[in-house]
Motif scaffolding. Structure first.
Motif, PDB file in Angstrom:
ATOM      1  N   GLU A   2      -7.498  -2.934   2.679  1.00  0.00           N
ATOM      2  CA  GLU A   2      -8.061  -1.919   3.569  1.00  0.00           C
ATOM      3  C   GLU A   2      -9.396  -1.450   3.009  1.00  0.00           C
ATOM      4  O   GLU A   2      -9.560  -1.350   1.795  1.00  0.00           O
ATOM      5  CB  GLU A   2      -7.125  -0.722   3.694  1.00  0.00           C
ATOM      6  N   ASP A  38      -4.802  -9.779   5.080  1.00  0.00           N
ATOM      7  CA  ASP A  38      -3.709 -10.124   4.174  1.00  0.00           C
ATOM      8  C   ASP A  38      -4.188 -10.975   3.000  1.00  0.00           C
ATOM      9  O   ASP A  38      -3.438 -11.745   2.423  1.00  0.00           O
ATOM     10  CB  ASP A  38      -2.602 -10.839   4.939  1.00  0.00           C
ATOM     11  N   ARG A  60      -9.113  -8.881  -5.611  1.00  0.00           N
ATOM     12  CA  ARG A  60      -8.921  -7.727  -6.500  1.00  0.00           C
ATOM     13  C   ARG A  60     -10.193  -7.422  -7.295  1.00  0.00           C
ATOM     14  O   ARG A  60     -10.529  -6.264  -7.515  1.00  0.00           O
ATOM     15  CB  ARG A  60      -7.734  -7.957  -7.432  1.00  0.00           C
ATOM     16  N   SER A 112     -15.039   2.869  -4.791  1.00  0.00           N
ATOM     17  CA  SER A 112     -13.592   2.618  -4.639  1.00  0.00           C
ATOM     18  C   SER A 112     -13.115   2.736  -3.188  1.00  0.00           C
ATOM     19  O   SER A 112     -12.081   3.341  -2.906  1.00  0.00           O
ATOM     20  CB  SER A 112     -12.794   3.548  -5.546  1.00  0.00           C
ATOM     21  N   THR A 139      -8.882  -0.826  -0.917  1.00  0.00           N
ATOM     22  CA  THR A 139      -7.529  -0.748  -1.451  1.00  0.00           C
ATOM     23  C   THR A 139      -6.856  -2.084  -1.252  1.00  0.00           C
ATOM     24  O   THR A 139      -6.850  -2.632  -0.148  1.00  0.00           O
ATOM     25  CB  THR A 139      -6.710   0.338  -0.720  1.00  0.00           C
ATOM     26  N   VAL A 140      -6.298  -2.622  -2.333  1.00  0.00           N
ATOM     27  CA  VAL A 140      -5.535  -3.854  -2.273  1.00  0.00           C
ATOM     28  C   VAL A 140      -4.118  -3.507  -2.702  1.00  0.00           C
ATOM     29  O   VAL A 140      -3.899  -2.998  -3.796  1.00  0.00           O
ATOM     30  CB  VAL A 140      -6.123  -4.933  -3.218  1.00  0.00           C
ATOM     31  N   SER A 141      -3.150  -3.766  -1.819  1.00  0.00           N
ATOM     32  CA  SER A 141      -1.766  -3.436  -2.130  1.00  0.00           C
ATOM     33  C   SER A 141      -0.874  -4.612  -1.789  1.00  0.00           C
ATOM     34  O   SER A 141      -1.211  -5.455  -0.953  1.00  0.00           O
ATOM     35  CB  SER A 141      -1.334  -2.198  -1.356  1.00  0.00           C
ATOM     36  N   LYS A 142       0.260  -4.668  -2.474  1.00  0.00           N
ATOM     37  CA  LYS A 142       1.235  -5.714  -2.184  1.00  0.00           C
ATOM     38  C   LYS A 142       1.969  -5.354  -0.902  1.00  0.00           C
ATOM     39  O   LYS A 142       2.275  -4.201  -0.656  1.00  0.00           O
ATOM     40  CB  LYS A 142       2.251  -5.838  -3.312  1.00  0.00           C
ATOM     41  N   THR A 143       2.231  -6.365  -0.104  1.00  0.00           N
ATOM     42  CA  THR A 143       3.010  -6.130   1.107  1.00  0.00           C
ATOM     43  C   THR A 143       4.485  -6.127   0.733  1.00  0.00           C
ATOM     44  O   THR A 143       4.907  -6.806  -0.184  1.00  0.00           O
ATOM     45  CB  THR A 143       2.738  -7.201   2.176  1.00  0.00           C
ATOM     46  N   ILE A 177      -0.647  -9.754  -0.017  1.00  0.00           N
ATOM     47  CA  ILE A 177      -1.372  -8.509  -0.226  1.00  0.00           C
ATOM     48  C   ILE A 177      -1.936  -8.009   1.093  1.00  0.00           C
ATOM     49  O   ILE A 177      -2.037  -8.755   2.065  1.00  0.00           O
ATOM     50  CB  ILE A 177      -2.506  -8.657  -1.260  1.00  0.00           C
ATOM     51  N   HIS A 178      -2.292  -6.748   1.098  1.00  0.00           N
ATOM     52  CA  HIS A 178      -2.936  -6.135   2.263  1.00  0.00           C
ATOM     53  C   HIS A 178      -4.207  -5.457   1.774  1.00  0.00           C
ATOM     54  O   HIS A 178      -4.203  -4.786   0.747  1.00  0.00           O
ATOM     55  CB  HIS A 178      -2.003  -5.112   2.909  1.00  0.00           C
TER      56      HIS A 178
END
Length: 69
Positions: free
Chosen positions: A8, A44, A51, A60, A63-67, A5-6
């Motif tokens: 920001e 990462d 989460r 909010s 932001t947690v996103s999949k790499t 995950i990444h």
């Protein structure tokens, strides 16, 4: 199951509530002005509560996103 995950933090949105640092202190901290920041090397991920910390942010800003890859 991948944990790639990444994370920001939008510093323009963050109000320094500190919920992220309380929820996942191994990933988040607060800077000298009280705003949220990632601990060095934690962009990462690095913890199971990342989460939940993002969900707990009242504005909010996280932001947690999949790499990809």
């Amino acid at each position: 199951m991948s944990d790639d995950i990444h994370i920001e933090i939008d510093q323009d949105v963050c109000i320094g509530a500190g919920q992220c640092a309380l929820t996942a202190p191994d990933v988040f901290t607060q800077d000298d002005d009280g705003f949220s920041t990632l601990l060095p090397g934690r962009e990462d991920g690095g913890g199971p509560l990342v989460r939940e910390a993002a969900r707990s942010c009242p504005v909010s800003a996280i932001t947690v996103s999949k790499t990809v890859g």
